[in-house]
Scaffold this motif. Structure first.
Motif, PDB file in Angstrom:
ATOM      1  N   ARG A 142      72.131  74.926   5.474  1.00  0.00           N
ATOM      2  CA  ARG A 142      70.707  74.249   5.101  1.00  0.00           C
ATOM      3  C   ARG A 142      70.430  75.045   3.633  1.00  0.00           C
ATOM      4  NH1 ARG A 142      69.996  69.518   7.056  1.00  0.00           N
ATOM      5  NH2 ARG A 142      69.678  69.542   9.516  1.00  0.00           N
ATOM      6  N   PHE A 180      71.403  64.132  -0.572  1.00  0.00           N
ATOM      7  CA  PHE A 180      69.953  64.377  -0.296  1.00  0.00           C
ATOM      8  C   PHE A 180      69.150  63.952  -1.516  1.00  0.00           C
ATOM      9  CE2 PHE A 180      66.369  66.957  -0.107  1.00  0.00           C
ATOM     10  CZ  PHE A 180      65.678  66.608   1.145  1.00  0.00           C
ATOM     11  N   PRO A 240      67.087  59.051  -2.418  1.00  0.00           N
ATOM     12  CA  PRO A 240      65.812  58.435  -2.613  1.00  0.00           C
ATOM     13  C   PRO A 240      65.432  58.129  -4.056  1.00  0.00           C
ATOM     14  CG  PRO A 240      65.663  60.818  -1.379  1.00  0.00           C
ATOM     15  CD  PRO A 240      66.985  60.714  -1.979  1.00  0.00           C
ATOM     16  N   ASN A 254      66.779  69.379   4.636  1.00  0.00           N
ATOM     17  CA  ASN A 254      66.130  68.896   5.985  1.00  0.00           C
ATOM     18  C   ASN A 254      66.772  67.654   6.411  1.00  0.00           C
ATOM     19  OD1 ASN A 254      64.753  66.646   4.614  1.00  0.00           O
ATOM     20  ND2 ASN A 254      63.392  68.563   3.707  1.00  0.00           N
ATOM     21  N   ASP A 255      66.258  66.828   7.445  1.00  0.00           N
ATOM     22  CA  ASP A 255      67.185  65.817   7.655  1.00  0.00           C
ATOM     23  C   ASP A 255      66.299  64.541   7.444  1.00  0.00           C
ATOM     24  OD1 ASP A 255      68.928  67.100   9.154  1.00  0.00           O
ATOM     25  OD2 ASP A 255      67.684  67.491  10.848  1.00  0.00           O
ATOM     26  N   SER A 256      65.436  64.533   6.319  1.00  0.00           N
ATOM     27  CA  SER A 256      64.606  63.354   5.656  1.00  0.00           C
ATOM     28  C   SER A 256      65.689  62.195   5.553  1.00  0.00           C
ATOM     29  CB  SER A 256      63.592  63.682   5.018  1.00  0.00           C
ATOM     30  OG  SER A 256      64.066  64.232   3.776  1.00  0.00           O
ATOM     31  N   VAL A 257      66.877  62.612   4.741  1.00  0.00           N
ATOM     32  CA  VAL A 257      67.646  61.694   4.503  1.00  0.00           C
ATOM     33  C   VAL A 257      68.956  61.623   5.361  1.00  0.00           C
ATOM     34  CG1 VAL A 257      69.482  61.136   2.728  1.00  0.00           C
ATOM     35  CG2 VAL A 257      67.240  61.775   1.833  1.00  0.00           C
TER      36      VAL A 257
END
Length: 212
Positions: A21, A110, A114, A201-204
């Motif tokens: 991370r 990542f 977006p 993080n795991d948002s993507v």
């Protein structure tokens, strides 16, 4: 998976080692403000303002800052390639996503996934690239860009039909802008991989490991 082999080659299919991370990165440990030399401080202040709004402690900047002569040259090139090329964001971000997939650069994916969707790239196109597949139903300009970039990565040459399609869509300036984008983001990918920079993080959804 044969399609993937045809696009990126065996080297791109080797599963990448687990990445940490972002907050766990131990290489290029963030410098403290009081540790910065005057040239480093000047560059850190320069990238902190819009449109970049970047922290010198974040990847890849915390690596760039180690070379205060190189760092401003890289960020100047990035300024052009991100915001001032002849390409709309939909296409420039598509090129960046292809590069991130080529290197399995998780932090880069990542950060730019977006942005690609914000630029109105169809999520299905981005998701196919993540899966190592040639996307279906691309727009004509997306297909021309995809074929040019993957020809460079795959064959190290560009055939006349691929060049003609790119020329018709982008012109000579646009072709050079595409080459500039993938060349710069190759450098970014190599920096992030050297740093062992994973997504914070795991948002993507992360890029899956691809194998034979």
């Amino acid at each position: 998976m044969k399609k993937w082999l045809a696009v990126f080659g065996v080297a791109a299919l080797v599963a990448a080692p687990p990445t940490s991370r972002a907050e766990e990165i131990t290489r290029f440990t963030p410098l403290k403000t009081e540790e910065l030399t005057p040239p480093q401080k000047a560059w850190a202040d320069m990238i902190a303002v819009p449109p970049r709004n970047a922290k010198f402690t974040a990847p890849p900047y915390r690596a760039y800052i180690r070379s205060p002569d190189l760092a401003p040259r890289l960020s100047a090139l990035s300024d052009y390639l991100r915001w001032n090329t002849s390409l709309p964001p939909r296409l420039s971000e598509l090129a960046i996503l292809i590069t991130a997939r080529q290197w399995t650069a998780q932090y880069e994916w990542f950060a730019h996934y977006p942005l690609a969707l914000k630029g109105e790239l169809d999520p299905k196109v981005a998701d196919a690239i993540a899966a190592g597949k040639r996307p279906d139903n691309m727009r004509d300009d997306e297909a021309a860009l995809y074929d040019l970039v993957t020809a460079l990565y795959r064959n190290r040459k560009v055939t006349d039909p691929v060049y003609k399609a790119a020329l018709e869509k982008f012109g000579e300036r646009g072709i050079m802008d595409i080459i500039g984008i993938i060349g710069y983001y190759d450098l970014v990918s190599m920096t992030l991989i050297t740093m062992q920079a994973g997504a914070p993080n795991d948002s993507v959804p992360p890029l899956p490991a691809l194998s034979k």
